[in-house]
Structure formats: structure tokens, C-alpha cells
Design an enzyme around this catalytic site. Structure first.
Site, PDB file in Angstrom:
ATOM      1  N   SER A 172     -12.167   7.250  -4.998  1.00  0.00           N
ATOM      2  CA  SER A 172     -11.948   7.491  -6.419  1.00  0.00           C
ATOM      3  C   SER A 172     -12.964   6.664  -7.178  1.00  0.00           C
ATOM      4  O   SER A 172     -13.475   5.665  -6.646  1.00  0.00           O
ATOM      5  CB  SER A 172     -10.536   7.049  -6.818  1.00  0.00           C
ATOM      6  OG  SER A 172     -10.374   7.028  -8.223  1.00  0.00           O
ATOM      7  N   TYR A 194      -2.806   0.725  -6.437  1.00  0.00           N
ATOM      8  CA  TYR A 194      -3.607   1.928  -6.190  1.00  0.00           C
ATOM      9  C   TYR A 194      -5.091   1.570  -6.068  1.00  0.00           C
ATOM     10  O   TYR A 194      -5.759   1.969  -5.107  1.00  0.00           O
ATOM     11  CB  TYR A 194      -3.404   2.935  -7.322  1.00  0.00           C
ATOM     12  CG  TYR A 194      -4.391   4.084  -7.271  1.00  0.00           C
ATOM     13  CD1 TYR A 194      -4.268   5.084  -6.307  1.00  0.00           C
ATOM     14  CD2 TYR A 194      -5.464   4.148  -8.161  1.00  0.00           C
ATOM     15  CE1 TYR A 194      -5.183   6.127  -6.237  1.00  0.00           C
ATOM     16  CE2 TYR A 194      -6.377   5.191  -8.095  1.00  0.00           C
ATOM     17  CZ  TYR A 194      -6.232   6.177  -7.139  1.00  0.00           C
ATOM     18  OH  TYR A 194      -7.146   7.204  -7.075  1.00  0.00           O
TER      19      TYR A 194
END
Length: 277
Positions: A134, A147
Site C-alpha cells: 500500500s 495496519y
């Protein structure tokens, strides 16, 4: 052994995984789409993707899935580690159980599946491992500590792995999505509200969750096909790039992270989700 190249895509039941499986089918691969629930893979099966039940937190499940692929095709040329989810909440609020689950799915599952697949790629003296991280593996957002920790970790692991497997003709590629129009943001917002509701961070949680769900934000996000296209470029390139950053906000935010001081970046990210500086 077949001569058609074979690909395994995890988290294929929706979003980026679904789009990637279809892209690889279009490129002529034999594609296995893996998910915990194969009933969600029916649409892919109709398009030629072979559904595969797999839980990336279960070693036996991963081993049996890879064994089936090798038995049926004799090879695995591409592994796309895409399975993952976003667990948001203040670092103080998120339970250790949930924090471990986040790492089990996003990091340890991807690494363990890679360990199982690599001997088959080494036997071929070729292959590509694609790790979907990401832009959150390079930047940070409030209430996303666990995360972001998983994505930062997968970035580092990918860099080390790339050097280790290069002598065997195996490439390791990182895909860094920006904002993508999938189920991810809704799931992350749900986790955020559940973990930080009613506590010291509830005001921040409400603001960040609202930002994740806002219609304006969702409209700006890119379709999952932009990530599938990046995967397609990576696996067909003679010498793929080590990283492909694409999707809404990815390149600009990564560039800003490189040039802005930490506190200036903090302030910018806080403003972007409606938090006080």
C-alpha cells in the site's frame, strides 16, 4: 507439466484480487483465485479462474492449495499476495488479539505462502512474487498504526527477499496502491469505530471513519483495474520495476512524504481526515 504459465492470486473474491485474476486470465495465464469462501468466487469461475479455498492464516490450507496447483499444472509462475484487510483504531485501544490477527493475515500469511511456493519457482529457475502492500507502507495516517505496521513490514521483507531469490531467476515486485474503490475502506471504518468507540480517542475515530466513508472520498478513488494493470505489467516485463505505485493519491503522497518534515506531514494528514493539527 503444462507450458502455460500458472498464477495464484490470494484475496480473489473481490476488489483488487478479483480484478487481478481477470487480468492474468486475459494475459493467457492459468489462474487460481484463492479465498476463504469459494462461494464468492463463482463469477470468477465463470470467466475461467479456478476457485481455490485457502485461508492464509492456516498452514495446512495453504499447503493443500499449492499441492493442488502443482498436481494439476506442474508449476507456479506467479504468486500475488493480495489477501489482507485494514484494522484501524488507536494503538492504545486495539487488543493484542486483533493486532496479532492483522499481522497474521497481512504479513505472516503472505510470507508463509511465499515460503511454500518458492521451492516450485526455484525448480523452474523463474517466477515472480508480487506483494500488494500500500502507499500505507511508506506513509502514515492517524489511528492506522497496526495496519501501517503490517504494510511497512511487508515492504521490508519484500526488499530482503528480492535480493535472496535473484540468483534463482525469481523476481519480487511490490505493488503500492493508493485509494482504491473496494470494500477496504468500509471494513477499516467498521474496525475503527468498534475499537475506539466511547473512549479517549472516540472523537478522532468518528472523524476518521466519516472521512473513510465520505462520498467525496469514494468518488476520487481509482477502480481496482488500475492495480490489476500494474500487476500485469510487472509479471510480463523482462525486467520488472521493484515497485509500482498507482491509484488515487499514491504518487503525490509518496513524493510529499519524501520531502516534508515529519511534523509537516503529520499536520497535512490530520487535516485530510478532519482532525485538529
Amino acid at each position: 507439466m503444462t507450458t502455460t504459465k500458472t498464477a495464484l492470486v490470494t484475496g480473489a473474491s473481490s476488489g483488487i484480487g478479483e480484478a487481478t485474476a481477470l487480468k492474468l486470465i486475459a494475459l493467457g495465464y492459468t489462474v487460481y483465485g484463492a479465498a476463504r469462501r469459494t462461494d464468492r468466487l463463482r463469477k470468477l469461475a465463470e470467466r475461467g479462474v479456478r476457485p481455490l479455498a485457502m485461508d492464509v492464516t492456516d498452514d495446512d490450507s495453504m499447503r493443500s492449495g499449492v499441492d493442488r496447483i502443482v498436481a494439476e499444472t506442474g508449476r507456479i509462475d506467479v504468486l500475488v499476495n493480495n489477501a489482507g484487510y485494514g484494522s484501524y483504531g488507536a494503538l492504545e485501544d486495539v487488543s493484542q488479539e486483533e493486532a496479532r490477527r492483522q499481522f497474521d493475515v497481512n504479513v505472516f500469511g503472505a510470507v508463509r505462502l511465499t515460503q511454500i511456493v518458492l521451492p516450485h519457482m526455484r525448480a523452474l529457475r523463474s517466477g515472480t512474487v508480487v506483494n500488494v502492500t500500500s502507499m500505507g507502507g511508506k506513509i502514515h495516517t492517524p489511528l492506522g498504526g497496526w495496519y501501517h505496521g503490517t504494510k511497512f513490514a511487508l515492504e521490508a521483507l519484500s526488499d530482503c527477499l528480492r535480493m535472496e531469490v535473484r540468483p534463482f531467476g525469481i523476481d519480487v515486485v511490490v505493488i503500492e496502491p493508493g485509494g482504491i474503490r473496494t470494500e477496504w475502506s468500509g471494513i477499516a471504518a467498521d474496525h475503527l469505530e468498534k475499537s475506539s468507540a466511547g473512549g479517549a480517542y472516540s472523537g478522532q475515530a468518528e472523524a476518521v471513519a466519516a472521512s473513510m466513508r465520505s462520498e467525496a472520498m469514494v468518488k476520487r478513488m481509482s477502480p481496482p483495474t488500475v492495480i490489476a494493470d500494474a500487476v500485469g505489467k510487472a509479471v510480463t516485463a523482462r525486467r520488472p520495476r521493484t515497485r509500482y505505485a498507482t491509484g488515487f493519491g499514491a504518487r503525490p503522497l509518496l513524493a510529499l512524504r519524501r520531502v516534508l518534515p515529519d511534523r509537516a506531514f503529520d499536520a497535512m494528514m490530520a487535516r485530510s481526515v478532519g482532525l485538529p493539527r
